[in-house]
Design a protein around this motif. Structure first.
Motif, PDB file in Angstrom:
ATOM      1  N   ASP A 159     -32.933 -20.125 -88.451  1.00 23.60           N
ATOM      2  CA  ASP A 159     -32.397 -21.077 -87.482  1.00 23.60           C
ATOM      3  C   ASP A 159     -33.554 -21.669 -86.686  1.00 23.60           C
ATOM      4  OD1 ASP A 159     -30.948 -22.555 -85.696  1.00 23.60           O
ATOM      5  OD2 ASP A 159     -29.530 -20.957 -85.200  1.00 23.60           O
ATOM      6  N   PRO A 160     -34.243 -22.687 -87.219  1.00 19.40           N
ATOM      7  CA  PRO A 160     -35.376 -23.262 -86.498  1.00 19.40           C
ATOM      8  C   PRO A 160     -34.994 -23.836 -85.146  1.00 19.40           C
ATOM      9  CG  PRO A 160     -35.337 -23.995 -88.792  1.00 19.40           C
ATOM     10  CD  PRO A 160     -34.042 -23.314 -88.526  1.00 19.40           C
ATOM     11  N   ALA A 161     -33.769 -24.399 -85.027  1.00 20.39           N
ATOM     12  CA  ALA A 161     -33.343 -24.953 -83.741  1.00 20.39           C
ATOM     13  C   ALA A 161     -33.247 -23.860 -82.682  1.00 20.39           C
ATOM     14  CB  ALA A 161     -32.010 -25.670 -83.903  1.00 20.39           C
ATOM     15  N   LEU A 162     -32.759 -22.683 -83.070  1.00 22.16           N
ATOM     16  CA  LEU A 162     -32.679 -21.578 -82.117  1.00 22.16           C
ATOM     17  C   LEU A 162     -34.064 -21.159 -81.664  1.00 22.16           C
ATOM     18  CD1 LEU A 162     -31.188 -19.316 -80.625  1.00 22.16           C
ATOM     19  CD2 LEU A 162     -31.269 -17.973 -82.749  1.00 22.16           C
ATOM     20  N   TYR A 163     -34.999 -21.081 -82.607  1.00 23.50           N
ATOM     21  CA  TYR A 163     -36.356 -20.686 -82.238  1.00 23.50           C
ATOM     22  C   TYR A 163     -36.975 -21.701 -81.285  1.00 23.50           C
ATOM     23  CZ  TYR A 163     -41.264 -19.546 -82.467  1.00 23.50           C
ATOM     24  OH  TYR A 163     -42.549 -19.234 -82.117  1.00 23.50           O
TER      25      TYR A 163
END
Length: 465
Positions: free
Chosen positions: A374-378
């Motif tokens: 989940d790149p957006a979460l990171y």
């Protein structure tokens, strides 16, 4: 020579013949006047019995080793996302599973093995053998002392092989793995001695419970002596143990087991003082050193950076995660690029921040096999760290603090939007976010310049979009 003279060598087996010496019950091969029967393959010999091999291959031993391997494999592979990518995490979790779960198993197996002769009522028969009590004890305890470490070695080896394709720099801590092997063997020996001394059929599960509690309690202690427990977990991936920690741990646990065994089975009880002194001598530096048994590893903590603006830097142990980290922060960096007051570099732990640097959330916390699911979460988490300041806002009134919090939430969501989280929950923050999204590049750049120039600790000075 006649055919009759050759009949003893040419007759087929089982054919009766009066001239065959082997058919004469009074014939004593090797002592009579005539030659004995011919054997082209040499004399037949009975294979000598091997008590140790028999002990190891029968009974509870193999089942205990298989159970230890299954415990390690199931425990670690059920949480592979946590460790499959760093040698440190793999070694630490294997140690915890080995000591806290396989340790009580080794104690129970040793106790059950120690009470075997008493249950079979063959203890008097064993005591009549020509072997010394210590040698008899060593043969009897071998399954409990050797099979749990063997199972741990198999399970841990499988986990290390699963880590190898994804790990960046570093290596597994072989000295600590060896110390764990000694610890499991020692727990088996202690359980065996207890099984010989405690005439109770439920002693094995009872001692397993006691061992689990005794090994788990130091985990929640802050005392320096807790590192005498081989099941203590370590946190930081860029640390390494001091060179003597593993050997000292092995001497500590092995010395305790040898002391108990010699005090029980040796002809002279004074011999048990030797391993006891060695165990105490190994325990003292561990207890005195405490957390310092783990020291920073400069090579593991070395920064590896990309060529972007702002620059993204991770530690060497996460080097393979750098492309995924840079990609996740690409959108944030595009909006921060060239803005006065924006960070020029994202820096991972454990480095001290310098001017123009921002703390980077370690990507390994969300990574799975060198990728970020989940790149957006990171990116959202990283931006949260960018605006996280430890300050006292009591000097500002409640309305100013609430307004500053709403602006911060809107800026956070605008820089690193989370599709699944949506807009901030309260109306004021939603209104700020809509105004930010309606700005062009020049307007948003001007606002970010004003926002970053104002400390978030001064709530009454935070600008509105």
């Amino acid at each position: 020579m006649s055919a009759l003279g050759m009949s003893g060598a040419t007759d087929t087996p089982g054919t009766p013949h009066d001239h065959n010496p082997s058919n004469n019950p009074d014939h004593n091969p090797g002592h009579g006047p005539g030659p004995g029967p011919r054997n082209d393959h040499g004399p037949t010999r009975l294979r000598a019995a091997r008590p140790l091999r028999a002990e190891l291959l029968r009974g509870i031993g193999p089942w205990t080793g298989a159970a230890a391997a299954v415990i390690i494999a199931v425990t670690l592979f059920s949480s592979a996302d946590r460790w499959q990518g760093r040698w440190t995490e793999t070694t630490d979790l294997a140690r915890v599973a080995a000591v806290l779960l396989c340790g009580p198993l080794a104690v129970a197996a040793g106790c059950w093995q120690g009470g075997r002769e008493r249950r079979r009522r063959t203890d008097e028969l064993w005591s009549s053998l020509a072997r010394t009590p210590l040698r008899r004890a060593l043969h009897a305890l071998a399954p409990a002392a050797l099979w749990p470490p063997a199972g741990y070695l198999v399970g841990t080896g499988a986990c290390l092989l699963a880590t190898w394709p994804y790990a960046s720099d570093g290596h597994p801590f072989v000295s600590l793995i060896a110390a764990d092997l000694v610890a499991l063997a020692s727990l088996g020996v202690l359980g065996f001695v207890a099984g010989r001394l405690i005439p109770w059929r439920l002693a094995a599960p009872g001692l397993a419970l006691v061992a689990y509690v005794g090994l788990a309690v130091p985990v929640y202690s802050g005392a320096d002596a807790r590192w005498l427990d081989p099941g203590i977990d370590h946190t930081y991936s860029w640390d390494r143990p001091v060179w003597w920690f593993g050997p000292a741990s092995a001497v500590w646990t092995g010395g305790l087991a040898a002391t108990a065994l010699l005090a029980y089975a040796a002809r002279s009880r004074l011999v048990a003082l030797v391993p006891l002194v060695l165990a105490v001598a190994a325990a003292v530096p561990i207890a005195r050193t405490g957390d310092a048994v783990w020291r920073p590893d400069p090579e593991a903590a070395r920064l590896v950076c990309d060529d972007g603006t702002p620059q993204v830097c991770v530690t060497a142990v996460d080097r393979k995660l750098l492309p995924a980290t840079s990609s996740a922060l690409a959108g944030v960096n595009a909006r921060l690029r060239g803005v006065p007051g924006a960070p020029v570099r994202w820096v991972d732990h454990p480095h001290t921040l310098r001017r123009g640097e921002a703390r980077l959330l370690s990507p390994a916390g969300l990574a799975v096999r060198n990728r970020l699911p989940d790149p957006a979460l990171y990116a959202n988490w990283a931006v949260g760290g960018l605006f996280d300041e430890d300050c006292d806002q009591t000097a500002s009134d409640a309305a100013a603090r609430e307004r500053a919090t709403a602006v911060s939430a809107a800026v956070h969501q605008w820089l690193a939007p989370r599709p699944d989280s949506g807009a901030p929950s309260w109306p004021e923050a939603t209104a700020h976010l809509k105004r930010l999204e309606a700005m062009n590049a020049e307007q948003s750049r001007a606002f970010l310049t004003r926002y970053l120039a104002t400390g978030r600790c001064r709530a009454d000075e935070v600008p509105l979009p």
